[in-house]
Design a protein around this motif. Structure first.
Motif, mmCIF file in Angstrom:
data_model
loop_
_atom_site.group_PDB
_atom_site.id
_atom_site.type_symbol
_atom_site.label_atom_id
_atom_site.label_comp_id
_atom_site.label_asym_id
_atom_site.label_seq_id
_atom_site.Cartn_x
_atom_site.Cartn_y
_atom_site.Cartn_z
ATOM 1 N N ALA A 93 -8.912 -15.991 18.592
ATOM 2 C CA ALA A 93 -10.333 -15.823 18.250
ATOM 3 C C ALA A 93 -11.210 -16.007 19.486
ATOM 4 O O ALA A 93 -12.124 -15.215 19.735
ATOM 5 C CB ALA A 93 -10.725 -16.825 17.171
ATOM 6 N N ILE A 94 -10.914 -17.036 20.295
ATOM 7 C CA ILE A 94 -11.746 -17.305 21.484
ATOM 8 C C ILE A 94 -11.553 -16.192 22.513
ATOM 9 O O ILE A 94 -12.519 -15.640 23.053
ATOM 10 C CB ILE A 94 -11.395 -18.697 22.083
ATOM 11 C CG1 ILE A 94 -11.801 -19.790 21.088
ATOM 12 C CG2 ILE A 94 -12.098 -18.912 23.418
ATOM 13 C CD1 ILE A 94 -11.269 -21.170 21.428
ATOM 14 N N ASN A 95 -10.272 -15.839 22.775
ATOM 15 C CA ASN A 95 -9.976 -14.798 23.766
ATOM 16 C C ASN A 95 -10.617 -13.461 23.364
ATOM 17 O O ASN A 95 -11.263 -12.793 24.182
ATOM 18 C CB ASN A 95 -8.451 -14.664 23.889
ATOM 19 C CG ASN A 95 -8.052 -13.771 25.036
ATOM 20 O OD1 ASN A 95 -8.521 -13.946 26.150
ATOM 21 N ND2 ASN A 95 -7.221 -12.773 24.756
ATOM 22 N N ASP A 96 -10.467 -13.107 22.084
ATOM 23 C CA ASP A 96 -11.058 -11.843 21.608
ATOM 24 C C ASP A 96 -12.577 -11.877 21.702
ATOM 25 O O ASP A 96 -13.219 -10.886 22.045
ATOM 26 C CB ASP A 96 -10.656 -11.564 20.150
ATOM 27 C CG ASP A 96 -9.217 -11.098 20.054
ATOM 28 O OD1 ASP A 96 -8.534 -11.100 21.099
ATOM 29 O OD2 ASP A 96 -8.779 -10.761 18.943
ATOM 30 N N GLY A 97 -13.155 -13.051 21.393
ATOM 31 C CA GLY A 97 -14.611 -13.207 21.443
ATOM 32 C C GLY A 97 -15.129 -12.975 22.848
ATOM 33 O O GLY A 97 -16.068 -12.198 23.061
ATOM 34 N N ILE A 98 -14.499 -13.648 23.825
ATOM 35 C CA ILE A 98 -14.939 -13.485 25.228
ATOM 36 C C ILE A 98 -14.736 -12.026 25.650
ATOM 37 O O ILE A 98 -15.611 -11.407 26.278
ATOM 38 C CB ILE A 98 -14.138 -14.431 26.163
ATOM 39 C CG1 ILE A 98 -14.403 -15.889 25.769
ATOM 40 C CG2 ILE A 98 -14.528 -14.206 27.624
ATOM 41 C CD1 ILE A 98 -13.532 -16.899 26.504
ATOM 42 N N PHE A 99 -13.577 -11.470 25.288
ATOM 43 C CA PHE A 99 -13.245 -10.072 25.631
ATOM 44 C C PHE A 99 -14.347 -9.130 25.121
ATOM 45 O O PHE A 99 -14.858 -8.291 25.865
ATOM 46 C CB PHE A 99 -11.897 -9.725 24.989
ATOM 47 C CG PHE A 99 -11.316 -8.410 25.455
ATOM 48 C CD1 PHE A 99 -10.342 -8.375 26.450
ATOM 49 C CD2 PHE A 99 -11.740 -7.202 24.904
ATOM 50 C CE1 PHE A 99 -9.806 -7.168 26.881
ATOM 51 C CE2 PHE A 99 -11.212 -5.992 25.329
ATOM 52 C CZ PHE A 99 -10.240 -5.971 26.319
ATOM 53 N N ILE A 110 -17.492 -9.841 24.131
ATOM 54 C CA ILE A 110 -18.827 -10.084 24.716
ATOM 55 C C ILE A 110 -18.906 -9.439 26.102
ATOM 56 O O ILE A 110 -19.863 -8.733 26.423
ATOM 57 C CB ILE A 110 -19.127 -11.606 24.784
ATOM 58 C CG1 ILE A 110 -19.344 -12.153 23.372
ATOM 59 C CG2 ILE A 110 -20.372 -11.893 25.633
ATOM 60 C CD1 ILE A 110 -19.365 -13.661 23.275
ATOM 61 N N LEU A 111 -17.860 -9.682 26.919
ATOM 62 C CA LEU A 111 -17.879 -9.107 28.277
ATOM 63 C C LEU A 111 -17.867 -7.581 28.221
ATOM 64 O O LEU A 111 -18.521 -6.908 29.029
ATOM 65 C CB LEU A 111 -16.695 -9.626 29.095
ATOM 66 C CG LEU A 111 -16.752 -11.110 29.465
ATOM 67 C CD1 LEU A 111 -15.537 -11.513 30.280
ATOM 68 C CD2 LEU A 111 -18.023 -11.425 30.272
ATOM 69 N N GLU A 112 -17.123 -7.062 27.247
ATOM 70 C CA GLU A 112 -17.032 -5.599 27.119
ATOM 71 C C GLU A 112 -18.413 -4.988 26.810
ATOM 72 O O GLU A 112 -18.743 -3.901 27.285
ATOM 73 C CB GLU A 112 -16.052 -5.253 25.995
ATOM 74 C CG GLU A 112 -15.479 -3.853 26.125
ATOM 75 C CD GLU A 112 -14.424 -3.569 25.056
ATOM 76 O OE1 GLU A 112 -14.594 -4.061 23.916
ATOM 77 O OE2 GLU A 112 -13.450 -2.864 25.358
ATOM 78 N N MET A 113 -19.221 -5.722 26.016
ATOM 79 C CA MET A 113 -20.567 -5.238 25.680
ATOM 80 C C MET A 113 -21.410 -5.057 26.941
ATOM 81 O O MET A 113 -22.294 -4.227 27.006
ATOM 82 C CB MET A 113 -21.264 -6.244 24.751
ATOM 83 C CG MET A 113 -20.935 -5.965 23.310
ATOM 84 S SD MET A 113 -21.670 -7.070 22.067
ATOM 85 C CE MET A 113 -22.628 -8.244 22.866
ATOM 86 N N TRP A 150 -12.523 -8.883 31.099
ATOM 87 C CA TRP A 150 -11.940 -10.230 30.995
ATOM 88 C C TRP A 150 -10.527 -10.153 31.546
ATOM 89 O O TRP A 150 -9.850 -9.138 31.366
ATOM 90 C CB TRP A 150 -11.969 -10.660 29.534
ATOM 91 C CG TRP A 150 -11.345 -11.989 29.178
ATOM 92 C CD1 TRP A 150 -10.358 -12.205 28.269
ATOM 93 C CD2 TRP A 150 -11.709 -13.275 29.671
ATOM 94 N NE1 TRP A 150 -10.086 -13.527 28.165
ATOM 95 C CE2 TRP A 150 -10.893 -14.225 29.037
ATOM 96 C CE3 TRP A 150 -12.642 -13.721 30.628
ATOM 97 C CZ2 TRP A 150 -10.976 -15.589 29.303
ATOM 98 C CZ3 TRP A 150 -12.713 -15.081 30.885
ATOM 99 C CH2 TRP A 150 -11.893 -16.001 30.218
ATOM 100 N N PHE A 151 -10.098 -11.200 32.265
ATOM 101 C CA PHE A 151 -8.808 -11.086 32.970
ATOM 102 C C PHE A 151 -7.599 -11.087 32.033
ATOM 103 O O PHE A 151 -6.505 -10.718 32.419
ATOM 104 C CB PHE A 151 -8.683 -12.191 34.041
ATOM 105 C CG PHE A 151 -8.442 -13.555 33.501
ATOM 106 C CD1 PHE A 151 -7.154 -14.068 33.444
ATOM 107 C CD2 PHE A 151 -9.507 -14.345 33.038
ATOM 108 C CE1 PHE A 151 -6.922 -15.333 32.946
ATOM 109 C CE2 PHE A 151 -9.275 -15.609 32.531
ATOM 110 C CZ PHE A 151 -7.975 -16.110 32.492
ATOM 111 N N LEU A 152 -7.815 -11.482 30.763
ATOM 112 C CA LEU A 152 -6.685 -11.443 29.820
ATOM 113 C C LEU A 152 -6.850 -10.277 28.842
ATOM 114 O O LEU A 152 -7.980 -9.960 28.452
ATOM 115 C CB LEU A 152 -6.639 -12.739 29.010
ATOM 116 C CG LEU A 152 -6.133 -13.989 29.719
ATOM 117 C CD1 LEU A 152 -6.312 -15.204 28.818
ATOM 118 C CD2 LEU A 152 -4.661 -13.851 30.092
ATOM 119 N N PRO A 153 -5.754 -9.670 28.421
ATOM 120 C CA PRO A 153 -5.885 -8.640 27.371
ATOM 121 C C PRO A 153 -6.060 -9.318 26.019
ATOM 122 O O PRO A 153 -5.983 -10.545 25.906
ATOM 123 C CB PRO A 153 -4.539 -7.917 27.448
ATOM 124 C CG PRO A 153 -3.593 -8.944 27.953
ATOM 125 C CD PRO A 153 -4.379 -9.863 28.850
#
Lengths: 80, 477
Positions: free
Chosen positions: B96-102, B104-107, B112-115
């Motif tokens: 959930a956290i990784n996807d959330g950061i991913f 937000i940054l994508e917007m 984000w350095f992780l997939p």
């Protein structure tokens, strides 16, 4: 303070918080046997006792309050 | 290996035989080996988690017991809680956290350095993590002594009937039993089998049958009208109850056969007349765990604020319970709804009791029915947020129920079979609630009546049970 005095004051607090006198305050009495004494009113009772006797309980003390007898013993140990 | 699999029906008799031929003194070892076999059979790497949690809990509880200084005791308690919570946090919230950061940054067109990584949640991890935390706090509070035998601690954490979905047991109840002389006897055997049989009935006849209808509707909300969704929303609480309640009865029955008494998890929750009473009857092992280890410390810290401190403690406890169920807005809303219901009840409780006593409402049949129905509907409303769907879908449920009525989607076979199961379940619970010693079937004194009852329920499971149904709902928590 005499044990009897502590018992009397605890009884007054219980009546005031629970708003009824439908219990007999013996050492063996447990919260589950008293109408309205649940996990919600328990904390108000604890807080009222602290104010009345000017003492502070620790969280650990709560686990030791298995019945009225234990509660009275803890209060007397704190007062002395 | 789960309780409804064929493998379990082979595994459990084998465990009983091994248990029987093992000398009484070493029967706990048989249970430990069986428990690890059971859990490793699901996914071998999961065994590492139970092993790490066991080692850490054993080590720190022994330290808590050994040191005299209260600050050090408290430090060791917190370290162990942090260690045992780490795997749960990682598997539950990393995605959930990784996807959330991913996202937000994508917007903002950044990378984000992780997939996006989706880890499989190790089944049962919440339940044995909670048991390990409870044990650690109990040792700190001097409620139980730190166990010196690491094997017994390992068995407490991994005991196979409880490892996948509880009941969330306490060390004070289980460890002395594991250390006692475990014996097979006729009474336990018979009681355990009866509990298992009724547990299978609840799961296979009631829960999995309702699940067919619920999944068909909730899984395709846009194609169904308000009336159909209303019926589904009213059926879903029964499905969840029969699922976890059935699982719990099987777990308690299996333990009973092995001579171990496990705490009950449900007490006819749909006969509760208030939300407070409901939560004293629903998933009791979780709610007592939350009360002892989350609500009480919080309410104790906020006690100077009196009733408002209690309300705050309730809201935080249920919000955490929601987040534990899932790191989504839906579960937070579900948790906050429970906290709100209970807080309102706490605030109006005295006034309500006075009115009830003044007008003799507590013995009024219609008032009783009204209170039971209101409690059920409130829980059903909150449970709309607990189905695996998005927040938007949950809002669509209410929108359709209110504004987009229509004729009911009738899957006649499914609903008819579900009705038979629900009717039998509620009839049995109605009897237990109001007339506990009458109309006995499983516990009738007459052997023939008992035998016919077992056969009827077993045949009903084979006839209308969903034998190729889904997993237990609580495996995902």
């Amino acid at each position: 303070m005499q044990r009897n005095n502590i018992v009397e004051k605890v009884k007054e607090i219980l009546i005031s918080v629970l708003e009824h006198e439908g219990f007999e305050l013996t050492d063996d009495l447990v919260a589950a046997d008293v109408s309205g004494w649940d996990s919600l009113t328990h904390m108000i009772i604890i807080s009222s006792i602290e104010e009345e006797f000017k003492i502070k309980f620790k969280l650990k003390d709560l686990n030791k309050m298995r019945n009225i007898g234990a509660l009275i013993d803890i209060i007397s140990s704190k007062i002395s | 290996m789960v309780f409804t699999s064929l493998n379990f029906l082979l595994f459990f008799p084998a465990v009983i035989i091994l248990f029987y031929i093992t000398p009484i003194k070493y029967r706990w070892v048989t249970l430990l080996v069986a428990s690890y076999f059971f859990y490793l059979n699901i996914e071998p790497v999961f065994g590492l988690l139970t092993a790490i949690i066991t080692l850490s809990t054993y080590f720190f509880t022994r330290l808590i017991d050994k040191v005299k200084d209260d600050k050090k005791k408290s430090k060791f308690m917190y370290i162990n809680i942090a260690v045992v919570l780490m795997p749960l946090f990682f598997f539950k919230y990393f995605t959930a956290i990784n996807d959330g950061i991913f996202n937000i940054l994508e917007m903002y067109e950044m990378r984000w350095f992780l997939p996006k990584i989706h880890f499989l949640l190790p089944v049962g991890i919440s339940f044995y993590t909670f048991m390990a935390i409870g044990y650690t706090i109990d040792v700190y509070n001097e409620e139980v002594e730190a166990e010196k035998n690491i094997g017994i601690v390992a068995l407490f954490i991994s005991f196979f009937p409880l490892i996948l979905s509880g009941p969330i047991e306490r060390a004070g109840n289980m460890i002395p039993q594991f250390k006692s002389d475990l014996k097979l006897n006729h009474t336990n055997f018979s009681t355990g089998l009866k509990l298992m049989l009724w547990g299978y009935f609840m799961k296979l006849v009631v829960a999995d049958r309702i699940a067919i209808y619920v999944d068909a509707v909730y899984g395709n909300l846009s194609h169904h009208n308000g009336d159909t969704i209303l019926l589904t929303s009213l059926l879903y609480p029964i499905q969840v109850y029969a699922d976890l309640g059935g699982y719990s009865l099987i777990a308690i029955g299996v333990s009973k056969i092995l001579g171990l008494n496990v705490m009950p998890n449900f007490n006819r929750p749909f006969f509760a007349t208030s939300m407070a009473e409901f939560w004293r009857r629903w998933h009791m092992s979780l709610i007592t765990w939350l009360t002892d280890y989350v609500y009480t410390p919080l309410a104790f810290s906020f006690r100077q604020y009196r009733i408002f401190g209690i309300v705050l403690a309730l809201m935080v406890t249920f919000a955490l319970s929601g987040i534990w169920h899932g790191a989504t807005l839906n579960y937070v809303v579900w948790g906050l709804m429970q906290g709100t219901f209970l807080s309102i009840e706490a605030l109006i409780n005295k006034r309500k009791s006075k009115i009830e006593n003044q007008y003799g409402l507590k013995s009024n049949f219609f008032y009783l029915i009204f209170s039971v129905c209101l409690t059920y509907v409130l829980f059903a409303v909150s449970l709309v947020f607990a189905y695996d769907a998005s927040f938007k879908d949950a809002l669509m449920v209410f929108d359709k129920i209110i504004f987009k009525r229509g004729s009911l989607f009738l899957d006649k076979t499914t609903l008819a079979y579900a009705f038979i199961g629900v009717f039998m379940l509620f009839l049995s619970e109605f009897r237990d609630e109001y007339f506990p010693k009458t109309l006995l079937f499983f516990n009738n004194k007459v052997f023939v009546i008992r035998l016919v009852s077992y056969l009827c329920v077993a045949l009903l499971i084979l006839w209308i049970g969903v034998l190729n149904g889904g997993q237990f709902i609580y495996f995902k928590f």
